[in-house]
Write an enzyme that holds these catalytic residues in place. Structure first.
Site: not given
Ligand code: PEP
Ligand code: MG
Length: 566
Positions: A193, A297, A450, A485
């Site tokens: 945030h 999102r 991630r 995106c």
């Molecule tokens: C992605 O995974 O590239 C994406 C746009 O979604 P998020 O970053 O919200 O996982």
């Molecule tokens: Mg994603």
């Protein structure tokens, strides 16, 4: 430590800041755990209640300040923290621990917060990791009041760079205003945030730098590079002048780029939309020329709630966003809770299925107010996507609102799991559009976590590029819209390659919109396509990047250099 000292973190808000350090939070002492006598329980409970009410008042005041400065749409960020002040699992359980275990309030609070955070921290999803940080933030506020400490106040003279272990969103509202010109935190992620607030307020920020505050003295010169995530302490006068010049160029660039077009050198229009997490970003998206919202999102509206908002509350948010953006399109993505994945359309439990239907109903009902599309995240099998589509039709048939029943609602999917990219041709027969998520796609393709900040998962890896090519080729052959995106589109070097692969629609964070337009105007698609072809033959992401920089330099070099990107 020698000077200059250089630190690397996560680039959370673009721009360059230069100024003396203001280190906050160093004065806080550790938690003192004590057992208490039976007779002291009621006064300890009263002490805790008083801390809760002072903390709540502090956050209410921050909410008011936020509303005064930026309108009421920002308030939800802080509502979450207010809700936690009335939460039985946090506040009630702490009082209970004081009463039953006869321990002081600080100890009880840290026990309860550790317990609440445990399952969140165990989840692989950065979303849940961030929710654990929210609990930390509320704990920080409460501890401060239990100790009777005052909140750090912004410096009164001259621009400063705020250096903090972490900054709670309520403190961020208070502190991310002049004279603060930059922010560096030891903790945090790009999706926290506080990072969102830094982007919203246009304060360059680097977060997640790791142990740092003990290394920096107040008033030491700090350079913040919010593009690269670099922090330099004790820079030379020459380095300082270069950073100041870069800062000034970027500020002038942003002002000049607000309403420019996105047409390539060879005359092709590229559609540039915005990635949005909160309704508060919509105004800035419009001001920065977004052609629509390519990724909304929605999970950000759930924040720390135990369950999503009700249909009417969601509808209110969606309607406000859709009508503000009309006639531009808004693509709502259903809740993406990643590690948890409960809201994927297959294999849903009763409760989750009900939540997803509530969300779909709300989107269907909002779709009459403008141009709306719906997409599903993390789609990995055809069966799953077909079930998701069927669920949309089920919702539509059950709605009593005739306008919503008839509303046109394209249903698309994120392509961010390798299986979806591999079967893109087949998915293209069933989806109305693709939105390619390079963040997850890179991690899943290269088998990196991630959460790992040092992860080498890079979208420019030839294996990922191959999947990106599959997705856009399948979409083009099916004559179906396909946007990118993920963060690759927001990288001023990688964007040239995305265009070369054939992407003609991109969606980027609001703060990147002007820069993305400038990149597009300097790209020659024929050259970019040749570079993309050759990139697929490279051996690593680094090699790809080097090649892109070298081959696109004749047209993009000046822009990259001017903004200090390469
Ligand atoms: C992605 O995974 O590239 C994406 C746009 O979604 P998020 O970053 O919200 O996982
Ligand atoms: Mg994603």
């Amino acid at each position: 430590m020698t000077r200059p000292a250089r630190f690397k973190g996560i680039a959370a808000s673009i721009g360059v800041a230069v100024g003396p350090a203001r280190v906050i939070g160093r004065e806080r002492s550790g938690v003192s755990n004590r057992r208490i006598e039976e007779a002291a329980v009621s006064s300890e409970l009263a002490r805790f209640e008083q801390a809760v009410s002072k903390s709540r008042a502090e956050i209410e005041a921050a909410k008011q300040e936020l509303t005064d400065r930026h309108g009421s749409t920002y308030a939800p960020i802080l509502d979450v923290y207010l809700l936690m002040h009335a939460d039985a699992l946090l506040i009630g359980a702490t009082s209970e621990a004081i009463r039953n275990d006869r321990i002081n309030a600080e100890w009880a609070l840290s026990r309860v917060t550790e317990r609440l955070k445990k399952p969140l921290l165990e989840d692989a999803s950065s979303y849940f990791q961030e929710r654990a940080r929210d609990i930390d933030h509320v704990q920080d506020h409460l501890l401060r009041h239990l100790r009777g400490e005052q909140r750090s106040e912004p410096a009164t003279d001259g621009p400063t760079i705020l250096i903090a272990h972490d900054l709670t969103p309520a403190d961020a509202v208070h502190m991310l205003a002049p004279p603060t010109v930059g922010l560096v935190t030891e903790m945090g992620a790009g999706s926290s945030h506080t990072a969102i607030l830094a982007r919203t307020f246009g304060v360059p920020a680097v977060v997640g730098v790791g142990p740092l505050a003990t290394e920096i003295e107040d008033d030491e010169l700090v350079l913040v590079d919010g593009f690269a995530g670099d922090v330099t302490v004790g820079a030379s006068p020459q380095e300082r002048r270069a950073a100041e010049a870069r800062r000034d160029r970027f500020t002038a660039f942003l002002a000049a780029e607000r309403s420019t077009s996105a047409v390539t050198r060879d005359g092709v229009s590229i559609s540039i939309m915005a990635n949005v997490e909160l309704p508060s970003e919509v105004q800035a998206a419009l001001e920065n020329g977004a052609e629509g919202i390519g990724l909304y999102r929605t999970e950000f509206m759930c924040l720390d709630r135990l369950e999503p908002p009700c249909e009417d509350d969601q509808l209110e948010v969606y309607r406000a966003v859709v009508s503000a953006m009309a006639p531009r399109r808004v693509v709502f993505r259903t809740f993406d809770w990643r590690g948890d994945k409960r809201l994927r359309a297959h294999d849903l439990g009763e409760r989750e299925r009900a939540w997803l239907k509530i969300q779909i109903n709300a989107v269907l009902r909002a779709s009459g107010d403008g141009s709306v599309a719906l997409m599903f995240p993390m789609v990995s099998t055809l069966e799953e996507f077909l079930r998701a589509r069927a669920l949309v039709e089920e919702c539509r048939s059950e709605l009593s609102d005739e306008r919503a029943r008839l509303a046109e609602l394209p249903v698309g999917m994120m392509v961010e799991v390798p299986s979806a990219a591999l079967l893109a041709e087949r998915f293209a027969q069933h989806a109305d559009f693709f939105a390619v998520g390079t963040n997850d796609l890179a991690h899943y393709t290269l088998a990196f976590d991630r959460r790992d900040r040092r992860s080498a998962a890079k979208p420019l890896d030839p294996a990922v590029l191959g999947l990106l090519q599959r997705a856009i080729t399948a979409a083009t052959e099916a004559d179906m819209p396909c946007s990118m995106c993920g963060d690759m589109a927001a990288d001023p070097v990688a964007l040239g390659l995305a265009l070369g692969l054939g992407y003609r629609q991109i969606s980027v964070p609001v703060s990147v919109l002007p820069l993305a337009r400038a990149v597009v105007r300097n790209v020659d698609l024929e050259i970019a396509a040749e570079v993309a072809r050759d990139a697929l033959q490279c051996t690593s992401a680094d090699e790809v990047r080097e090649m892109v920089v070298e081959r696109l330099d004749p047209h993009l070099g000046a822009l990259w250099k001017e903004q200090g990107i390469v």
